[in-house]
Design a protein around this motif. Sequence first.
Motif, PDB file in Angstrom:
ATOM      1  N   ARG A  66      38.137  59.844 166.348  1.00 42.00           N
ATOM      2  CA  ARG A  66      38.971  58.994 165.836  1.00 42.00           C
ATOM      3  C   ARG A  66      40.262  59.832 165.830  1.00 42.00           C
ATOM      4  O   ARG A  66      41.482  59.084 166.309  1.00 42.00           O
ATOM      5  CB  ARG A  66      38.715  58.683 164.314  1.00 42.00           C
ATOM      6  N   HIS A  94      34.959  38.233 163.065  1.00 44.74           N
ATOM      7  CA  HIS A  94      34.015  39.547 163.196  1.00 44.74           C
ATOM      8  C   HIS A  94      34.329  40.229 161.737  1.00 44.74           C
ATOM      9  O   HIS A  94      33.402  41.248 161.558  1.00 44.74           O
ATOM     10  CB  HIS A  94      34.571  40.300 164.356  1.00 44.74           C
ATOM     11  N   CYS A  95      35.380  40.368 161.197  1.00 50.64           N
ATOM     12  CA  CYS A  95      35.573  41.314 160.147  1.00 50.64           C
ATOM     13  C   CYS A  95      35.597  40.915 158.771  1.00 50.64           C
ATOM     14  O   CYS A  95      35.253  41.530 157.842  1.00 50.64           O
ATOM     15  CB  CYS A  95      37.058  42.027 160.360  1.00 50.64           C
ATOM     16  N   CYS A  98      32.841  41.331 156.114  1.00 50.03           N
ATOM     17  CA  CYS A  98      32.643  42.533 155.270  1.00 50.03           C
ATOM     18  C   CYS A  98      34.073  42.958 154.500  1.00 50.03           C
ATOM     19  O   CYS A  98      33.999  43.343 153.336  1.00 50.03           O
ATOM     20  CB  CYS A  98      32.490  43.647 156.272  1.00 50.03           C
ATOM     21  N   HIS A  99      35.151  42.887 155.170  1.00 51.81           N
ATOM     22  CA  HIS A  99      36.303  43.365 154.556  1.00 51.81           C
ATOM     23  C   HIS A  99      37.083  42.290 153.935  1.00 51.81           C
ATOM     24  O   HIS A  99      38.024  42.525 153.132  1.00 51.81           O
ATOM     25  CB  HIS A  99      37.244  43.913 155.859  1.00 51.81           C
ATOM     26  N   TYR A 124      45.602  54.701 153.323  1.00 55.47           N
ATOM     27  CA  TYR A 124      44.607  55.454 154.156  1.00 55.47           C
ATOM     28  C   TYR A 124      44.452  54.650 155.654  1.00 55.47           C
ATOM     29  O   TYR A 124      44.509  55.037 156.625  1.00 55.47           O
ATOM     30  CB  TYR A 124      43.342  55.635 153.608  1.00 55.47           C
ATOM     31  N   GLN A 128      47.169  54.657 159.455  1.00 57.51           N
ATOM     32  CA  GLN A 128      46.470  55.311 160.423  1.00 57.51           C
ATOM     33  C   GLN A 128      47.163  54.869 161.739  1.00 57.51           C
ATOM     34  O   GLN A 128      47.784  53.868 161.714  1.00 57.51           O
ATOM     35  CB  GLN A 128      45.038  54.720 160.752  1.00 57.51           C
ATOM     36  N   ILE A 142      30.261  54.706 159.623  1.00 56.59           N
ATOM     37  CA  ILE A 142      29.106  55.066 158.967  1.00 56.59           C
ATOM     38  C   ILE A 142      28.221  53.797 158.923  1.00 56.59           C
ATOM     39  O   ILE A 142      26.934  53.649 159.351  1.00 56.59           O
ATOM     40  CB  ILE A 142      29.387  55.865 157.582  1.00 56.59           C
ATOM     41  N   ALA A 143      28.741  52.754 158.310  1.00 55.36           N
ATOM     42  CA  ALA A 143      27.982  51.678 157.994  1.00 55.36           C
ATOM     43  C   ALA A 143      28.506  50.288 158.824  1.00 55.36           C
ATOM     44  O   ALA A 143      27.770  49.506 159.174  1.00 55.36           O
ATOM     45  CB  ALA A 143      27.826  51.109 156.728  1.00 55.36           C
ATOM     46  N   MET A 144      29.742  50.823 159.341  1.00 58.02           N
ATOM     47  CA  MET A 144      30.443  49.539 160.114  1.00 58.02           C
ATOM     48  C   MET A 144      29.944  49.338 161.456  1.00 58.02           C
ATOM     49  O   MET A 144      29.772  50.611 162.174  1.00 58.02           O
ATOM     50  CB  MET A 144      31.883  50.004 160.094  1.00 58.02           C
ATOM     51  N   TYR A 147      32.042  47.288 167.884  1.00 57.77           N
ATOM     52  CA  TYR A 147      32.265  46.078 168.745  1.00 57.77           C
ATOM     53  C   TYR A 147      32.699  46.395 170.169  1.00 57.77           C
ATOM     54  O   TYR A 147      33.343  45.485 170.673  1.00 57.77           O
ATOM     55  CB  TYR A 147      33.452  45.455 168.004  1.00 57.77           C
TER      56      TYR A 147
HETATM   57  C1  HEC Z   1      29.158  44.986 158.600  1.00 61.68           C
HETATM   58  C2  HEC Z   1      30.311  45.132 157.949  1.00 61.68           C
HETATM   59  C3  HEC Z   1      31.585  45.494 158.453  1.00 61.68           C
HETATM   60  C4  HEC Z   1      32.106  44.600 159.343  1.00 61.68           C
HETATM   61  C5  HEC Z   1      31.824  43.390 159.984  1.00 61.68           C
HETATM   62  C6  HEC Z   1      33.396  45.362 159.599  1.00 61.68           C
HETATM   63  N1  HEC Z   1      33.424  46.511 159.177  1.00 61.68           N
HETATM   64 FE1  HEC Z   1      35.128  47.771 158.964  1.00 61.68          FE
HETATM   65  N2  HEC Z   1      34.096  48.947 157.883  1.00 61.68           N
HETATM   66  C7  HEC Z   1      32.964  48.899 157.207  1.00 61.68           C
HETATM   67  C8  HEC Z   1      32.526  49.656 156.434  1.00 61.68           C
HETATM   68  C9  HEC Z   1      31.129  49.922 155.505  1.00 61.68           C
HETATM   69  C10 HEC Z   1      33.374  50.633 156.300  1.00 61.68           C
HETATM   70  C11 HEC Z   1      33.542  52.109 155.706  1.00 61.68           C
HETATM   71  C12 HEC Z   1      32.461  53.138 156.023  1.00 61.68           C
HETATM   72  C13 HEC Z   1      32.408  53.357 157.411  1.00 61.68           C
HETATM   73  O1  HEC Z   1      32.964  53.891 158.167  1.00 61.68           O
HETATM   74  O2  HEC Z   1      31.459  52.667 157.854  1.00 61.68           O
HETATM   75  C14 HEC Z   1      34.665  50.252 157.374  1.00 61.68           C
HETATM   76  C15 HEC Z   1      35.902  51.009 157.625  1.00 61.68           C
HETATM   77  C16 HEC Z   1      36.711  50.344 158.383  1.00 61.68           C
HETATM   78  C17 HEC Z   1      38.035  50.943 158.603  1.00 61.68           C
HETATM   79  C18 HEC Z   1      38.610  52.407 158.218  1.00 61.68           C
HETATM   80  C19 HEC Z   1      37.801  53.475 159.158  1.00 61.68           C
HETATM   81  C20 HEC Z   1      38.242  54.830 158.680  1.00 61.68           C
HETATM   82  O3  HEC Z   1      37.675  55.498 157.760  1.00 61.68           O
HETATM   83  O4  HEC Z   1      39.260  55.080 159.207  1.00 61.68           O
HETATM   84  C21 HEC Z   1      38.568  49.977 159.632  1.00 61.68           C
HETATM   85  C22 HEC Z   1      40.177  50.373 159.957  1.00 61.68           C
HETATM   86  C23 HEC Z   1      37.774  49.025 159.747  1.00 61.68           C
HETATM   87  N3  HEC Z   1      36.653  49.042 158.870  1.00 61.68           N
HETATM   88  C24 HEC Z   1      38.377  47.937 160.435  1.00 61.68           C
HETATM   89  C25 HEC Z   1      37.366  46.695 160.845  1.00 61.68           C
HETATM   90  C26 HEC Z   1      37.666  45.675 161.649  1.00 61.68           C
HETATM   91  C27 HEC Z   1      38.944  45.385 162.237  1.00 61.68           C
HETATM   92  C28 HEC Z   1      36.648  44.892 161.820  1.00 61.68           C
HETATM   93  C29 HEC Z   1      36.425  43.823 162.655  1.00 61.68           C
HETATM   94  C30 HEC Z   1      36.851  43.603 164.077  1.00 61.68           C
HETATM   95  C31 HEC Z   1      35.664  45.410 160.970  1.00 61.68           C
HETATM   96  N4  HEC Z   1      36.133  46.617 160.304  1.00 61.68           N
HETATM   97  C32 HEC Z   1      34.506  44.858 160.727  1.00 61.68           C
HETATM   98  C33 HEC Z   1      32.212  47.469 157.480  1.00 61.68           C
HETATM   99  C34 HEC Z   1      32.296  46.579 158.182  1.00 61.68           C
END
Ligand code: HEC
Length: 170
Positions: A66, A94-95, A98-99, A124, A128, A142-144, A147
């Motif tokens: 990253r 998509h997002c 969760c978010h 944070y 970025q 980690i859990a995300m 795509y």
């Molecule tokens: C299934 C649940 C889920 C979905 C759907 C999801 N996220 Fe996340 N996202 C997380 C989780 C849990 C974390 C923090 C832990 C990790 O990194 O997994 C995170 C962390 C992040 C971070 C911070 C990462 C870092 O530490 O720098 C960003 C930016 C982000 N998501 C953007 C997005 C975007 C944009 C989308 C849609 C395209 C998305 N996420 C879809 C669960 C999700």
Amino acid sequence: MRWLVFLLLMVGGGSVSALPWSKDMVDQPSVKPQEKLVREAVGSVPATGKEVMPVPRDVADVVRSRLEASRKVFNPVVVDEASIARGKEVYAIHCEVCHGAGGKGDGVVGKKIVPPPMDLSTDYVQLQSEGQMFYTITHGGIAMPFYRDAIKVIDRWHVINFVKSELKPE
Ligand code: HEC
């Protein structure tokens, strides 16, 4: 008499699965696996194999890569109304689960995930680089989930434009 009915049901029940109509689900008009070549629909995501970023090996590699993406990958899409509008759509698809709609990490699915989804309005995330965010969306966390196969490259940039313009705190 009751015993006879029971016996008939047992025997009859057993043979039902062998009767021809039990295959209706299998024989319905549908394309079976490997039956014929199916062209993807217009507008679907092509698997070109041209993804520039290698798939990370482990979580440490995600974190390291990253930061590397921060220095090497830059946003080619100008932030304008059209890009933000498209980004909003992609985000909702998509997002948001969760978010959350406001990016606070409180989406319906997000509430059940450990670690919890990041609050996208925090410094944070907001401070970025776009390259780093692109890496996260492409390869997940980690859990995300990742795509790289579900969101087109251009749409990943639109969603970043949306996150950076619309989810930052007032
Ligand atoms: C299934 C649940 C889920 C979905 C759907 C999801 N996220 Fe996340 N996202 C997380 C989780 C849990 C974390 C923090 C832990 C990790 O990194 O997994 C995170 C962390 C992040 C971070 C911070 C990462 C870092 O530490 O720098 C960003 C930016 C982000 N998501 C953007 C997005 C975007 C944009 C989308 C849609 C395209 C998305 N996420 C879809 C669960 C999700």
